[in-house]
Design a protein around this motif. Structure first.
Motif, PDB file in Angstrom:
ATOM      1  N   ASP A 249      12.123 -29.854   7.424  1.00 14.65           N
ATOM      2  CA  ASP A 249      13.009 -30.738   8.183  1.00 14.65           C
ATOM      3  C   ASP A 249      12.662 -32.204   7.963  1.00 14.65           C
ATOM      4  O   ASP A 249      13.537 -33.052   7.862  1.00 14.65           O
ATOM      5  N   ASP A 269      11.854 -22.253   3.302  1.00 12.75           N
ATOM      6  CA  ASP A 269      11.924 -23.101   4.489  1.00 12.75           C
ATOM      7  C   ASP A 269      12.446 -22.303   5.695  1.00 12.75           C
ATOM      8  O   ASP A 269      12.645 -21.101   5.609  1.00 12.75           O
ATOM      9  N   SER A 270      12.631 -23.016   6.803  1.00 10.12           N
ATOM     10  CA  SER A 270      13.155 -22.425   8.042  1.00 10.12           C
ATOM     11  C   SER A 270      12.222 -21.373   8.621  1.00 10.12           C
ATOM     12  O   SER A 270      12.659 -20.331   9.115  1.00 10.12           O
ATOM     13  N   ASP A 298      17.332 -25.784   3.533  1.00  9.90           N
ATOM     14  CA  ASP A 298      17.071 -27.218   3.594  1.00  9.90           C
ATOM     15  C   ASP A 298      16.999 -27.856   2.210  1.00  9.90           C
ATOM     16  O   ASP A 298      17.115 -27.180   1.187  1.00  9.90           O
ATOM     17  N   LYS A 299      16.783 -29.163   2.200  1.00  8.70           N
ATOM     18  CA  LYS A 299      16.776 -29.947   0.968  1.00  8.70           C
ATOM     19  C   LYS A 299      15.767 -29.391  -0.036  1.00  8.70           C
ATOM     20  O   LYS A 299      14.642 -29.064   0.311  1.00  8.70           O
TER      21      LYS A 299
END
Length: 310
Positions: A249, A269-270, A298-299
């Motif tokens: 994030d 991620d996450s 995410d990125k």
């Protein structure tokens, strides 16, 4: 006399204005002011209730999504990690529930969790730079080939070797990593055999959690801390098939930092979501076959989920 009359007229004007205000407030304007205030309160109450309903609906949708993902995993995960053994590594501030969720999906995939260790803040404490440099030189003598002169990379390589190699050197490496009054590693569940692969569970975020902790070294900025972990985990991945499950994030979250550095480490991620836990066995299988990737929402993610073996 002029000054007295001036002040007298001023006082009369003030009291007259107050009297008019009281009369209007108690009479013609009373209903309109009261109605306006009541309308505002009612509108705010309705907005609050609508927001609460939306939050409840969103939470229910997330729960339904996670339940679906978990149920679907039961159809395509079995067999993905048959006969494989994984060691679990917990970073500072990572949550036990997230580790348990990953461990459950590894078992669903047919894999076995051999043990669990936790990493301490010594890896990223700026005041321990000299200690890490000296200690890495000691560990380097027990590595078959030193992947880097970077202290944290050497220490990370030592961790990967200690968890996945059965040599006498590997046992010495683990002894060194867990030694001293401020060890780099603490053993939560002693490994019951060698691991084929490693899963590192990172924290859900580096924001307020890190700032609220008393034991965080004030001289280390979040960026410096993230860089230390990037080096350490890159070293671990150089010694064994490694997947890092964490957050992306903020720029200083471990997964985001690894991706920004283009580190040769598979990331998901996450962390904390069902999708991350279910993706972990797939990412382990893909990484073991030589395909490094970045997965999630995410990125920097290459794909939402790792490839599913056919």
């Amino acid at each position: 006399m002029i000054d007295f009359r001036y002040h007298l007229v001023s006082l009369i004007s003030v009291f007259l204005a107050l009297a008019i205000g009281i009369v209007l407030g108690a009479g013609p304007l009373q209903n309109s002011l009261g109605t306006a205030l009541n309308d505002q309160v009612t509108s705010l109450r309705e907005n609050r209730n609508e927001t609460q309903v939306q939050l409840e609906q969103t939470a229910a949708a997330v729960n339904d999504r996670d339940a679906y993902i978990t149920a679907a995993a039961g159809a395509y995960l079995p067999g993905v990690l048959d006969g494989k053994k994984a060691a679990l590594v917990l970073m500072p501030d990572a949550e036990d529930d997230d580790l348990d969720a990953v461990a459950a999906q590894i078992q669903t995939a047919g894999g076995t969790v051999t043990g669990r260790v936790s990493l301490t803040d010594v890896w990223s404490d700026a005041s321990r730079d000299a200690f890490r440099q000296t200690y890495s030189e000691q560990l380097a003598g027990y590595l078959d080939s030193e992947a880097s002169s970077n202290a944290n990379k050497v220490l990370g390589q030592g961790l990967g070797t200690a968890l996945t190699s059965g040599s006498d050197s590997a046992r010495t490496l683990m002894d060194l990593l867990t030694a001293t009054e401020t060890p780099l590693v603490s053993v939560d569940a002693k490994p019951g055999g060698l691991a084929d692969m490693i899963v590192v569970i990172g924290p859900r975020g580096t924001g307020a959690t890190a700032e609220s902790r008393d034991d965080v070294d004030a001289s280390a900025s979040p960026a410096q801390s993230a860089a230390s972990w990037v080096d350490a985990l890159t070293g671990t991945a150089s010694a064994a098939s490694t997947v890092v499950v964490g957050a992306a994030d903020a720029e200083t979250d471990v997964v985001a930092a690894l991706r920004a550095d283009k580190a040769p480490v598979t990331t998901i991620d996450s962390v904390g979501q069902a999708a991350a836990a279910v993706s972990t066995p797939l990412a382990l299988a893909s990484t073991a076959s030589g395909a490094k990737g970045d997965y999630g929402f995410d990125k920097g993610a290459d794909a939402v989920v790792p490839p599913i073996p056919k």
